[in-house]
Design a protein around this motif. Sequence first.
Motif, mmCIF file in Angstrom:
data_model
loop_
_atom_site.group_PDB
_atom_site.id
_atom_site.type_symbol
_atom_site.label_atom_id
_atom_site.label_comp_id
_atom_site.label_asym_id
_atom_site.label_seq_id
_atom_site.Cartn_x
_atom_site.Cartn_y
_atom_site.Cartn_z
ATOM 1 N N GLU A 1 28.241 -13.912 3.213
ATOM 2 C CA GLU A 1 27.781 -14.248 1.855
ATOM 3 C C GLU A 1 27.480 -12.986 1.055
ATOM 4 O OE1 GLU A 1 27.813 -16.885 0.158
ATOM 5 O OE2 GLU A 1 27.472 -18.660 1.390
ATOM 6 N N GLN B 1 31.800 -8.901 -7.230
ATOM 7 C CA GLN B 1 31.330 -8.012 -8.290
ATOM 8 C C GLN B 1 32.341 -6.921 -8.602
ATOM 9 O OE1 GLN B 1 27.538 -6.221 -7.389
ATOM 10 N NE2 GLN B 1 27.757 -4.667 -8.994
ATOM 11 N N ASN C 1 29.555 -11.362 -2.153
ATOM 12 C CA ASN C 1 28.940 -11.036 -3.452
ATOM 13 C C ASN C 1 29.393 -9.670 -3.948
ATOM 14 O OD1 ASN C 1 27.515 -13.439 -3.520
ATOM 15 N ND2 ASN C 1 25.650 -12.570 -2.649
#
Length: 492
Positions: free
Chosen positions: A256, A264, A260
Amino acid sequence: MAESNHLSPGWNLPAGEALLQDVFGIVMEEIVRKGTDASEKVCEWKEPEELKKLLDLELRSHGEKQEQILDRCRTIIQYSVKTCHPRFFNQLFSGLEPHALAGRIITETLNTSQYTYEIAPVFVLMEEEVLKKLRALVGWSSGDGVFCPGGSISNMCALNLARYQRYPDCKQRGLRALPPLAIFTTQESHYSLQKGAAFLGMGTDSIRLVKADERGKMIPEDLEKQINQAEAEGAVPLFVSATSGTTVLGAFDPLEAIANVCQQHGLWLHVDAAWGGSVLLSQTHRHLLDGIERADSVCWNPHKLLATGLQCSALLLRDTSNLMKQCHGAQATYLFQQDKFYDVSLDTGDKVIQCGRRVDCLKLWLMWKAVGGSALEQRVDWAFTLTRYFVEKMKMRKGFELVMEPEYVNVCFWYVPPSLRGQKDSADYCKKLAKVAPVLKERMVKEGSMMVGYQPHRTLPNFFRLIVGNPALRTADLDFFLDELERLGQDL
């Protein structure tokens, strides 16, 4: 040349059928029965020169009688390692699953190549159904995929796909079309990423090693730092390879948090779940792969924990734009004709880097059909249960020291022989401890009683890595392992 009914020299179908019947009998007795019998040897060790003589490897101009060939088959089996043996703990694969083996026998006998519906109609449809099932377990309702010849090639293909998606010109123009690229993974990851980067011309220098914590998990904050540093040095961050089930420690990267960072920065996230992917079958343990549905690609090897037999490696893609075919396709007109009498989208062979491609879906499909997903889930859970059993039993004995509490079914530990106990503070303790595992490995292999792998790791001296994966494994086999290690090491 006049027509005749003459057959090729040496071709005798009735004799061939008789040979196969006999060979199947030998296989059943010497591998399926004896090879899985705990009272038999895992291996019968011979030094290379002696083994060469026993095998009589030279190829001659004249053939041999059938009885001699059968003797050769027995000899080959006799001196081969029985990876199906319940006391073979040496690799990430082990065991003999009968339904999967039946699938492999059928596959080998039909001897077809999985590139067109024309010559592999059953398997083209079957592969897509199996891949669909695996994708659903990852958490995708759509996507693409293919079975590759092993996890290393799956990982390499994922890297190639990521590069092509970002720079499609590279297919035609090659490395001239590319800026310096940066690939991110940890030192715990599989060495295939190094080989893949070299093979694809990106070079091993393109790989940036992200720090891992003491349990072997990628540190997302350092991933962020490495990406920024690569950009500052003029490289283009492209690809992150996270690992679900590292080879040595069995660690699962925090997907997870890694996803992320990738989201990004717009990086392709690949999850190498070659070893840990089968945990997705378990409702109890699949949390170890939380976030895997956010990956762009996943490698998963059912030939490991599910024991489907080598080789069975799925490369799964979230992409639905036919990226795989665009990247790898060469449109050979003698094979992928577009004016065929059936739907040519069923000809999947242009999606891969091979031409000839073996059928790897049948063994998994047949096993799943025979036992069902719930039984496979129970097998995965049982491996975790046995791992816990082994660790608790080990803790009750002197001389066994865990490297760390296992998160998966890799149990990493030292056996500290009597002469080294209580000597931890001595200056040469680690040097002496490093010599223990190689000696014990030699003794167990030469006796044929069991096989287990060892390695150094980072600054740690040699330790054993026992893999609890064989579906036929019992608590008695693990008890034997501990007893045997004590017996083999009592004089050290």
